[in-house]
Motif scaffolding. Structure first.
Motif, PDB file in Angstrom:
ATOM      1  N   ILE A  44       5.981  41.656 -14.329  1.00 40.02           N
ATOM      2  CA  ILE A  44       6.342  41.432 -15.739  1.00 40.02           C
ATOM      3  C   ILE A  44       5.272  40.617 -16.437  1.00 40.02           C
ATOM      4  O   ILE A  44       4.868  40.921 -17.578  1.00 40.02           O
ATOM      5  N   ASN A  45       4.771  39.592 -15.785  1.00 42.06           N
ATOM      6  CA  ASN A  45       3.779  38.710 -16.398  1.00 42.06           C
ATOM      7  C   ASN A  45       2.445  39.412 -16.647  1.00 42.06           C
ATOM      8  O   ASN A  45       1.656  38.948 -17.474  1.00 42.06           O
ATOM      9  N   VAL A  46       2.207  40.504 -15.948  1.00 38.90           N
ATOM     10  CA  VAL A  46       1.014  41.306 -16.201  1.00 38.90           C
ATOM     11  C   VAL A  46       1.272  42.307 -17.324  1.00 38.90           C
ATOM     12  O   VAL A  46       0.489  42.430 -18.274  1.00 38.90           O
ATOM     13  N   PHE A  52       5.501  27.830 -29.587  1.00 40.20           N
ATOM     14  CA  PHE A  52       4.231  28.370 -29.082  1.00 40.20           C
ATOM     15  C   PHE A  52       3.642  27.433 -28.028  1.00 40.20           C
ATOM     16  O   PHE A  52       3.116  27.881 -27.003  1.00 40.20           O
ATOM     17  N   GLY A  53       3.725  26.127 -28.276  1.00 38.12           N
ATOM     18  CA  GLY A  53       3.223  25.151 -27.323  1.00 38.12           C
ATOM     19  C   GLY A  53       4.002  25.145 -26.022  1.00 38.12           C
ATOM     20  O   GLY A  53       3.422  24.965 -24.941  1.00 38.12           O
ATOM     21  N   VAL A  54       5.319  25.355 -26.106  1.00 42.78           N
ATOM     22  CA  VAL A  54       6.139  25.433 -24.885  1.00 42.78           C
ATOM     23  C   VAL A  54       5.678  26.607 -24.029  1.00 42.78           C
ATOM     24  O   VAL A  54       5.503  26.475 -22.804  1.00 42.78           O
ATOM     25  N   THR A  55       5.481  27.757 -24.680  1.00 43.01           N
ATOM     26  CA  THR A  55       5.037  28.937 -23.934  1.00 43.01           C
ATOM     27  C   THR A  55       3.658  28.722 -23.324  1.00 43.01           C
ATOM     28  O   THR A  55       3.444  28.963 -22.127  1.00 43.01           O
ATOM     29  N   SER A  56       2.723  28.270 -24.164  1.00 44.33           N
ATOM     30  CA  SER A  56       1.332  28.125 -23.704  1.00 44.33           C
ATOM     31  C   SER A  56       1.153  26.997 -22.698  1.00 44.33           C
ATOM     32  O   SER A  56       0.360  27.118 -21.754  1.00 44.33           O
ATOM     33  N   GLY A  57       1.884  25.908 -22.898  1.00 44.22           N
ATOM     34  CA  GLY A  57       1.673  24.738 -22.062  1.00 44.22           C
ATOM     35  C   GLY A  57       2.571  24.630 -20.853  1.00 44.22           C
ATOM     36  O   GLY A  57       2.269  23.851 -19.926  1.00 44.22           O
ATOM     37  N   LEU A  58       3.672  25.408 -20.838  1.00 41.83           N
ATOM     38  CA  LEU A  58       4.629  25.282 -19.737  1.00 41.83           C
ATOM     39  C   LEU A  58       4.929  26.612 -19.045  1.00 41.83           C
ATOM     40  O   LEU A  58       4.793  26.711 -17.819  1.00 41.83           O
ATOM     41  N   ASN A  59       5.304  27.622 -19.801  1.00 42.06           N
ATOM     42  CA  ASN A  59       5.643  28.897 -19.164  1.00 42.06           C
ATOM     43  C   ASN A  59       4.416  29.622 -18.611  1.00 42.06           C
ATOM     44  O   ASN A  59       4.454  30.170 -17.503  1.00 42.06           O
ATOM     45  N   VAL A  60       3.338  29.649 -19.397  1.00 39.21           N
ATOM     46  CA  VAL A  60       2.132  30.356 -18.947  1.00 39.21           C
ATOM     47  C   VAL A  60       1.545  29.725 -17.681  1.00 39.21           C
ATOM     48  O   VAL A  60       1.184  30.452 -16.733  1.00 39.21           O
ATOM     49  N   ASN A  65       3.467  30.989 -14.879  1.00 41.71           N
ATOM     50  CA  ASN A  65       3.113  32.386 -14.606  1.00 41.71           C
ATOM     51  C   ASN A  65       1.826  32.462 -13.779  1.00 41.71           C
ATOM     52  O   ASN A  65       1.725  33.253 -12.828  1.00 41.71           O
ATOM     53  N   ASN A  66       0.850  31.665 -14.154  1.00 42.04           N
ATOM     54  CA  ASN A  66      -0.422  31.652 -13.424  1.00 42.04           C
ATOM     55  C   ASN A  66      -0.234  31.148 -11.990  1.00 42.04           C
ATOM     56  O   ASN A  66      -0.863  31.654 -11.048  1.00 42.04           O
ATOM     57  N   GLN A  67       0.616  30.157 -11.857  1.00 41.40           N
ATOM     58  CA  GLN A  67       0.913  29.629 -10.521  1.00 41.40           C
ATOM     59  C   GLN A  67       1.522  30.709  -9.637  1.00 41.40           C
ATOM     60  O   GLN A  67       1.161  30.848  -8.448  1.00 41.40           O
ATOM     61  N   LEU A  68       2.441  31.510 -10.223  1.00 43.28           N
ATOM     62  CA  LEU A  68       3.076  32.586  -9.469  1.00 43.28           C
ATOM     63  C   LEU A  68       2.059  33.667  -9.111  1.00 43.28           C
ATOM     64  O   LEU A  68       2.083  34.214  -7.998  1.00 43.28           O
TER      65      LEU A  68
END
Length: 209
Positions: free
Chosen positions: A49-51, A99-107, A110-113
């Motif tokens: 999904i993240n891709v 936007f900051g929540v997505t960029s700073g926390l969720n993304v 995602n990269n970690q996964l």
């Protein structure tokens, strides 16, 4: 100018609503379903999904939550749109926070996964999942709520902008002279000719004898 302002405001509202809907769908269905799946399925599906989600349709909406709202704010600078600008400013602040929540926390999650590697090569799937799932789900709810609030505020901005435009554009139609048919009244002034005469009277269609 009003058309351009309205178009920018509609674009900001639409992009914000769409992204709020995407995150709402995650919160109310996708993550709930994956929460019932085994570790291998969870990690595999979320990696995919993240891709897949990095596509033009999603990115236009996601970037538009801030970009289109900034454009709408810029086009509403001026005394004649000050009230609308306040609404847009509140929505812009909310969208920037989300936007900051997505960029700073969720993304980063995602990269970690993704950095955990191919699902078939991960030794401890349960550990990878536990380091990702609870935090990602919580922050997704936060950004969904904030974007939804921004969407509601932008809807208010559209309403206020419409009201301001209506007040600034009063109808300029000239009064219409209308007539009604009356019988002649003898005994006043010059002798009346037989037949009917027409007097100005608002509210009736015009006519001629």
């Amino acid at each position: 100018m009003f058309a351009l302002r309205t178009a920018s405001l509609v674009a900001a509202t639409l992009s914000t609503g769409l992204i709020a809907g995407v995150f709402y769908a995650y919160a109310t269905s996708v993550m709930g379903a994956l929460g019932r799946a085994d570790d291998r399925t969870f990690v595999d599906v979320m990696q995919k999904i993240n891709v897949v989600i990095i596509n033009p349709w999603f990115m236009i909406g996601f970037m538009g939550t801030v970009g289109f709202t900034v454009l709408a704010a810029a086009l509403h600078l001026g005394k004649d749109s000050r009230t609308t600008l306040i609404w847009i400013g509140v929505a812009l602040l909310l969208n920037i926070i989300a936007f900051g929540v997505t960029s700073g926390l969720n993304v980063p999650l995602n990269n970690q996964l993704a950095n955990a590697g191919d699902v078939g090569q991960i030794g401890d799937l349960a550990a990878v999942r536990s380091q990702f799932e609870s935090s990602w789900v919580a922050w997704n709810v936060v950004r969904a709520v904030i974007h939804t609030l921004a969407f509601l505020v932008l809807m208010g901005a559209l309403f206020v902008a419409g009201m301001q435009h209506a007040k600034a554009s009063p109808a300029a139609a000239a009064p219409i002279q209308t007539y009604r048919q009356v019988a002649p009244q003898p005994g006043f002034g010059a002798p009346q000719q037989p037949g009917f005469h027409y007097l100005a009277q608002p509210g009736f269609p015009s006519a001629r004898q």
